[in-house]
Design a protein around this motif. Structure first.
Motif, PDB file in Angstrom:
ATOM      1  N   LEU A 195       7.253  17.374 -62.092  1.00 32.55           N
ATOM      2  CA  LEU A 195       7.195  16.232 -61.184  1.00 32.55           C
ATOM      3  C   LEU A 195       5.829  16.116 -60.519  1.00 32.55           C
ATOM      4  O   LEU A 195       5.299  15.013 -60.323  1.00 32.55           O
ATOM      5  N   GLN A 196       5.254  17.265 -60.172  1.00 29.79           N
ATOM      6  CA  GLN A 196       3.928  17.242 -59.555  1.00 29.79           C
ATOM      7  C   GLN A 196       2.879  16.752 -60.550  1.00 29.79           C
ATOM      8  O   GLN A 196       1.950  16.024 -60.182  1.00 29.79           O
ATOM      9  N   GLN A 197       3.043  17.120 -61.819  1.00 34.07           N
ATOM     10  CA  GLN A 197       2.083  16.701 -62.836  1.00 34.07           C
ATOM     11  C   GLN A 197       2.166  15.217 -63.146  1.00 34.07           C
ATOM     12  O   GLN A 197       1.164  14.616 -63.552  1.00 34.07           O
ATOM     13  N   VAL A 198       3.345  14.607 -62.977  1.00 35.48           N
ATOM     14  CA  VAL A 198       3.504  13.192 -63.332  1.00 35.48           C
ATOM     15  C   VAL A 198       3.402  12.263 -62.135  1.00 35.48           C
ATOM     16  O   VAL A 198       3.475  11.035 -62.312  1.00 35.48           O
ATOM     17  N   MET A 199       3.220  12.786 -60.925  1.00 31.77           N
ATOM     18  CA  MET A 199       3.301  11.914 -59.752  1.00 31.77           C
ATOM     19  C   MET A 199       2.189  10.867 -59.735  1.00 31.77           C
ATOM     20  O   MET A 199       2.409   9.732 -59.281  1.00 31.77           O
ATOM     21  N   VAL A 200       0.992  11.195 -60.220  1.00 32.84           N
ATOM     22  CA  VAL A 200      -0.099  10.226 -60.221  1.00 32.84           C
ATOM     23  C   VAL A 200       0.197   9.097 -61.207  1.00 32.84           C
ATOM     24  O   VAL A 200       0.169   7.908 -60.860  1.00 32.84           O
ATOM     25  N   VAL A 201       0.500   9.467 -62.449  1.00 31.33           N
ATOM     26  CA  VAL A 201       0.830   8.457 -63.459  1.00 31.33           C
ATOM     27  C   VAL A 201       2.097   7.703 -63.063  1.00 31.33           C
ATOM     28  O   VAL A 201       2.216   6.492 -63.297  1.00 31.33           O
ATOM     29  N   GLY A 202       3.042   8.414 -62.439  1.00 32.33           N
ATOM     30  CA  GLY A 202       4.276   7.770 -62.019  1.00 32.33           C
ATOM     31  C   GLY A 202       4.036   6.636 -61.037  1.00 32.33           C
ATOM     32  O   GLY A 202       4.644   5.569 -61.145  1.00 32.33           O
ATOM     33  N   VAL A 203       3.136   6.837 -60.074  1.00 36.93           N
ATOM     34  CA  VAL A 203       2.850   5.790 -59.096  1.00 36.93           C
ATOM     35  C   VAL A 203       2.050   4.659 -59.742  1.00 36.93           C
ATOM     36  O   VAL A 203       2.282   3.475 -59.463  1.00 36.93           O
ATOM     37  N   ILE A 204       1.107   4.997 -60.616  1.00 35.80           N
ATOM     38  CA  ILE A 204       0.393   3.944 -61.359  1.00 35.80           C
ATOM     39  C   ILE A 204       1.396   3.104 -62.147  1.00 35.80           C
ATOM     40  O   ILE A 204       1.273   1.874 -62.232  1.00 35.80           O
ATOM     41  N   ALA A 205       2.402   3.759 -62.712  1.00 35.44           N
ATOM     42  CA  ALA A 205       3.390   3.056 -63.541  1.00 35.44           C
ATOM     43  C   ALA A 205       4.200   2.047 -62.741  1.00 35.44           C
ATOM     44  O   ALA A 205       4.720   1.080 -63.319  1.00 35.44           O
ATOM     45  N   ILE A 206       4.321   2.231 -61.421  1.00 33.62           N
ATOM     46  CA  ILE A 206       5.014   1.224 -60.609  1.00 33.62           C
ATOM     47  C   ILE A 206       4.243  -0.096 -60.673  1.00 33.62           C
ATOM     48  O   ILE A 206       4.807  -1.163 -60.949  1.00 33.62           O
ATOM     49  N   GLY A 207       2.938  -0.021 -60.402  1.00 35.40           N
ATOM     50  CA  GLY A 207       2.117  -1.229 -60.486  1.00 35.40           C
ATOM     51  C   GLY A 207       2.089  -1.808 -61.882  1.00 35.40           C
ATOM     52  O   GLY A 207       2.160  -3.034 -62.067  1.00 35.40           O
ATOM     53  N   GLN A 208       1.992  -0.937 -62.879  1.00 38.23           N
ATOM     54  CA  GLN A 208       1.965  -1.407 -64.261  1.00 38.23           C
ATOM     55  C   GLN A 208       3.278  -2.093 -64.632  1.00 38.23           C
ATOM     56  O   GLN A 208       3.290  -3.097 -65.354  1.00 38.23           O
ATOM     57  N   THR A 209       4.395  -1.579 -64.127  1.00 41.69           N
ATOM     58  CA  THR A 209       5.693  -2.196 -64.401  1.00 41.69           C
ATOM     59  C   THR A 209       5.745  -3.611 -63.849  1.00 41.69           C
ATOM     60  O   THR A 209       6.232  -4.536 -64.528  1.00 41.69           O
ATOM     61  N   LEU A 210       5.262  -3.796 -62.630  1.00 38.21           N
ATOM     62  CA  LEU A 210       5.268  -5.125 -62.026  1.00 38.21           C
ATOM     63  C   LEU A 210       4.469  -6.114 -62.868  1.00 38.21           C
ATOM     64  O   LEU A 210       4.888  -7.258 -63.085  1.00 38.21           O
ATOM     65  N   VAL A 211       3.304  -5.680 -63.350  1.00 38.76           N
ATOM     66  CA  VAL A 211       2.467  -6.555 -64.173  1.00 38.76           C
ATOM     67  C   VAL A 211       3.156  -6.865 -65.499  1.00 38.76           C
ATOM     68  O   VAL A 211       3.201  -8.023 -65.941  1.00 38.76           O
ATOM     69  N   ILE A 212       3.730  -5.859 -66.148  1.00 37.35           N
ATOM     70  CA  ILE A 212       4.372  -6.062 -67.444  1.00 37.35           C
ATOM     71  C   ILE A 212       5.629  -6.911 -67.302  1.00 37.35           C
ATOM     72  O   ILE A 212       5.970  -7.694 -68.210  1.00 37.35           O
ATOM     73  N   LEU A 213       6.322  -6.822 -66.176  1.00 37.43           N
ATOM     74  CA  LEU A 213       7.491  -7.680 -65.946  1.00 37.43           C
ATOM     75  C   LEU A 213       7.116  -9.154 -65.953  1.00 37.43           C
ATOM     76  O   LEU A 213       7.957 -10.017 -66.248  1.00 37.43           O
ATOM     77  N   THR A 214       5.853  -9.475 -65.619  1.00 38.23           N
ATOM     78  CA  THR A 214       5.397 -10.866 -65.648  1.00 38.23           C
ATOM     79  C   THR A 214       4.780 -11.227 -66.994  1.00 38.23           C
ATOM     80  O   THR A 214       4.097 -12.239 -67.118  1.00 38.23           O
ATOM     81  N   ALA A 215       5.018 -10.367 -68.007  1.00 35.98           N
ATOM     82  CA  ALA A 215       4.491 -10.561 -69.369  1.00 35.98           C
ATOM     83  C   ALA A 215       2.982 -10.368 -69.439  1.00 35.98           C
ATOM     84  O   ALA A 215       2.318 -10.898 -70.331  1.00 35.98           O
ATOM     85  N   GLY A 216       2.428  -9.610 -68.507  1.00 37.55           N
ATOM     86  CA  GLY A 216       1.016  -9.268 -68.550  1.00 37.55           C
ATOM     87  C   GLY A 216       0.832  -7.801 -68.878  1.00 37.55           C
ATOM     88  O   GLY A 216       1.785  -7.099 -69.243  1.00 37.55           O
ATOM     89  N   ILE A 217      -0.396  -7.335 -68.772  1.00 37.06           N
ATOM     90  CA  ILE A 217      -0.691  -5.913 -68.957  1.00 37.06           C
ATOM     91  C   ILE A 217      -1.976  -5.608 -68.201  1.00 37.06           C
ATOM     92  O   ILE A 217      -2.844  -6.490 -68.058  1.00 37.06           O
ATOM     93  N   ASP A 218      -2.103  -4.399 -67.685  1.00 35.80           N
ATOM     94  CA  ASP A 218      -3.264  -4.023 -66.887  1.00 35.80           C
ATOM     95  C   ASP A 218      -3.910  -2.781 -67.487  1.00 35.80           C
ATOM     96  O   ASP A 218      -3.425  -1.661 -67.309  1.00 35.80           O
ATOM     97  N   LEU A 219      -5.010  -2.993 -68.195  1.00 37.53           N
ATOM     98  CA  LEU A 219      -5.746  -1.886 -68.798  1.00 37.53           C
ATOM     99  C   LEU A 219      -6.692  -1.215 -67.814  1.00 37.53           C
ATOM    100  O   LEU A 219      -7.229  -0.149 -68.106  1.00 37.53           O
ATOM    101  N   SER A 220      -6.897  -1.820 -66.655  1.00 39.80           N
ATOM    102  CA  SER A 220      -7.899  -1.310 -65.711  1.00 39.80           C
ATOM    103  C   SER A 220      -7.342  -0.279 -64.747  1.00 39.80           C
ATOM    104  O   SER A 220      -8.105   0.323 -63.988  1.00 39.80           O
ATOM    105  N   CYS A 221      -6.018  -0.043 -64.762  1.00 42.84           N
ATOM    106  CA  CYS A 221      -5.381   0.739 -63.696  1.00 42.84           C
ATOM    107  C   CYS A 221      -5.982   2.133 -63.531  1.00 42.84           C
ATOM    108  O   CYS A 221      -6.213   2.581 -62.404  1.00 42.84           O
ATOM    109  N   GLY A 222      -6.256   2.837 -64.621  1.00 42.01           N
ATOM    110  CA  GLY A 222      -6.773   4.193 -64.532  1.00 42.01           C
ATOM    111  C   GLY A 222      -8.157   4.248 -63.911  1.00 42.01           C
ATOM    112  O   GLY A 222      -8.431   5.063 -63.016  1.00 42.01           O
ATOM    113  N   MET A 223      -9.057   3.363 -64.353  1.00 39.86           N
ATOM    114  CA  MET A 223     -10.415   3.382 -63.839  1.00 39.86           C
ATOM    115  C   MET A 223     -10.486   2.840 -62.410  1.00 39.86           C
ATOM    116  O   MET A 223     -11.304   3.287 -61.603  1.00 39.86           O
ATOM    117  N   VAL A 224      -9.627   1.877 -62.083  1.00 37.94           N
ATOM    118  CA  VAL A 224      -9.563   1.390 -60.704  1.00 37.94           C
ATOM    119  C   VAL A 224      -9.089   2.507 -59.776  1.00 37.94           C
ATOM    120  O   VAL A 224      -9.606   2.678 -58.673  1.00 37.94           O
TER     121      VAL A 224
END
Length: 319
Positions: A44-73
């Protein structure tokens, strides 16, 4: 009267839980230390960073979009907050808010380009990904920022539950998922996100401001990337300019494995958490088995293709 089969959840929603159960069963039988509280807490500790990024990514993908910038941002946010605190002497809480403000600003830029100029989200976020990477390297001079104030690394601390060390960052990740789940399920603005993903034109015709919804989604996603920046800093105790280079793909993998449709309008936010945990379990279990990291990437790639295939087949079956 509906049958029991009719009451079963769709396979796209059951799939993540089935995959997690199978992975846990396999690694539990093939390794000695998998089924321990300490190991699960580590996952859980190892996935917490990606897990929180995935919340934002989920919101974008739910609108039929995608966000490739999330990691670098996210990486840029971590450099901003650490340099502001260490080199400028800014109080840690204010420095953290500045870092989150930068990531939210990138979300605003992404949203404006998508809604105002009508550019495809793939192209927009591909461009902002490279911009964020360049700014991170230039601003940090490719140097790691260390000697961080304790407040900035507090979420990396742990507390014991039945002898198992649980990190505060893990608790924050779970609370963020519960909050996002409640918002999407129980509020009108959350349901508008699904509506925009299902049919933007039909949503506009019933009076919902689709551009405003999309813009809000990208800004909110940027806020989640900023929170992920703080979790990354808390876990590593440094500001690393080279972080974030694979987190965009890891987050998309978690979302897809979690059952959210890449075509928009369908998905369950808690599924993204399960998807992130599935990836964490696979990597942890294969590491315990002594399997090379190359095979871990290979298996993850196969799972993504299977998940997208199931989504595509379920869409065809629903027509």
């Amino acid at each position: 009267m509906s049958s029991f089969k009719d009451r079963l959840p769709p396979i796209s929603q059951m799939g993540p839980f089935i995959a997690l159960a199978i992975a846990c069963a396999v690694f539990g039988m093939t390794t000695d230390n998998f089924f321990t509280g300490a190991n699960f807490a580590l996952i859980l500790q190892q996935v917490m960073v990606v897990g929180v990024i995935a919340i934002g990514q989920t919101l974008v993908i739910l609108t039929a979009g995608i966000d490739l910038s999330c990691g670098m941002v996210m990486a840029l946010g971590s450099i901003v907050m650490t340099k502001f605190a260490v080199e400028m002497g800014m109080p840690a809480p204010l420095a953290i808010l500045c870092g989150i403000g930068v990531t939210a600003g990138f979300g605003l830029i992404n949203g404006l380009l998508v809604t105002r100029i009508k550019l495809p989200s793939f192209i927009v976020t591909l461009g902002t990904m490279n911009i964020a990477f360049a700014i991170t390297q230039l601003y940090s001079e490719a140097q790691t920022v260390s000697n961080l104030p304790p407040f900035m690394t507090a979420l990396g601390g742990t507390f014991d539950i039945a002898g198992t060390p649980i990190s505060y960052g893990t608790i924050l990740m779970i609370l963020l998922y519960l909050g996002a789940w409640f918002w999407l399920r129980e509020t009108a603005s959350g349901r508008h996100v699904y509506a925009v993903g299902n049919s933007p034109e039909a949503t506009r015709l019933v009076g919902i401001p689709t551009d405003r919804v999309l813009l809000g989604v990208y800004v909110l996603a940027g806020v989640f990337y900023g929170i992920a920046s703080l979790l990354l800093v808390a876990r590593t105790e440094v500001g690393d300019p080279n972080a974030g280079q694979t987190e965009n793909l890891d987050a998309i993998t978690a979302v897809v494995l979690g059952g959210t449709s890449l075509f928009g309008g369908r998905g369950m936010i808690l599924g993204s958490l399960i998807g992130a945990i599935v990836v964490g379990v696979l990597r942890n279990g294969l590491t315990l088995m002594g399997v090379s990291s190359v095979y871990q990437v290979l298996i993850t790639g196969i799972l993504v293709i299977i998940a997208v295939t199931v989504d595509q087949l379920s869409r065809k079956g629903a027509r």
